[in-house]
Scaffold this motif. Sequence first.
Motif, mmCIF file in Angstrom:
data_model
loop_
_atom_site.group_PDB
_atom_site.id
_atom_site.type_symbol
_atom_site.label_atom_id
_atom_site.label_comp_id
_atom_site.label_asym_id
_atom_site.label_seq_id
_atom_site.Cartn_x
_atom_site.Cartn_y
_atom_site.Cartn_z
ATOM 1 N N CYS A 82 0.840 -1.193 0.000
ATOM 2 C CA CYS A 82 0.000 0.000 0.000
ATOM 3 C C CYS A 82 0.877 1.246 0.000
ATOM 4 N N THR A 95 -1.166 4.942 7.272
ATOM 5 C CA THR A 95 -1.735 4.229 6.130
ATOM 6 C C THR A 95 -3.111 3.728 6.561
ATOM 7 N N LEU A 96 -3.749 2.930 5.737
ATOM 8 C CA LEU A 96 -5.056 2.383 6.079
ATOM 9 C C LEU A 96 -4.898 1.164 6.990
ATOM 10 N N SER A 98 -6.621 -1.442 6.924
ATOM 11 C CA SER A 98 -6.771 -2.649 6.101
ATOM 12 C C SER A 98 -5.452 -3.110 5.497
ATOM 13 N N THR A 130 -3.438 0.636 15.402
ATOM 14 C CA THR A 130 -4.599 0.861 14.543
ATOM 15 C C THR A 130 -5.752 1.429 15.356
ATOM 16 N N GLU A 133 -10.272 3.304 10.882
ATOM 17 C CA GLU A 133 -9.843 2.969 9.526
ATOM 18 C C GLU A 133 -8.380 3.300 9.251
ATOM 19 N N PHE A 134 -7.643 3.691 10.294
ATOM 20 C CA PHE A 134 -6.264 4.133 10.078
ATOM 21 C C PHE A 134 -5.261 3.310 10.876
ATOM 22 N N GLY A 199 -4.176 3.324 -0.495
ATOM 23 C CA GLY A 199 -3.414 4.107 0.464
ATOM 24 C C GLY A 199 -2.820 5.386 -0.095
ATOM 25 N N ASN A 213 -8.950 4.102 -0.706
ATOM 26 C CA ASN A 213 -9.227 2.744 -0.236
ATOM 27 C C ASN A 213 -9.611 1.797 -1.362
ATOM 28 N N THR A 233 -10.959 7.270 1.944
ATOM 29 C CA THR A 233 -11.186 7.302 3.382
ATOM 30 C C THR A 233 -10.771 8.679 3.875
#
Length: 245
Positions: A82, A95-96, A98, A130, A133-134, A199, A213, A233
Amino acid sequence: MNYKNLAKVLFAAACVGVWSLSSAAVNTGKNTTVSRALDNKLSEVTVITEFLKPVRLSDMVSRHRPGFKDVLVKVEKQTKTCQGVLLAGTPRVVTLASCVKGDKGFAVSKVTLQFANGKQATGEANAIRTQGEFARLYVKHAVVEGLKGVEIANIGAGKSLQQTYKDGTALLAQFFNNRGVISPRARRAMGIKPSLKIGSPVFFHGKLVALANDVPSRFPVSLFGGVDEDSLTVVRPDNGSALLK
């Protein structure tokens, strides 16, 4: 004029409105804009997360006979790549979430961060935090020496970028167009490929406002007009962005 050239001309004409809006939004204070864009580009980071999943004999058989011994059969691997961005003030990368979460049964084994200055940092799962969502990752100061991180924008809870910024539609149009997110027909005619990645950071007026995303197959037009923001996001207090402050 052959079909390929005609297609290029027609597409260029169709984009005049979008590009004129984008140009009007960014051409004021040209030197400042160029300097800011360079700082933003140098703050971008590639985040490579490796995951491992142990597969045991008990995972492969449904019945266990007397004397059954559960042994490790193999270890499956998974990798996600990402984009992320270096934050201002401290050696933190965002970053995300996910991007640092594996599929069911997979756990982080290693995360590698590649910076614009050519340096690289490697960490374990305990280097990752985490929230919502971040995800946030810490690195040593020496790794990011000479790089300028970016500040976080203040987007209201539940607000979209276009509700927050008067020039939001033009800036989003520029973001997607610059990364080749246009119609498949136009991409074929112009011979380009999308450069948008999961990302990828979105900057408005020098500040981070969102991370991509998803990579849309075509320019994301909203049903209600403007640009569809579902593939982004947005950095808001109601989705975990407090972790980045």
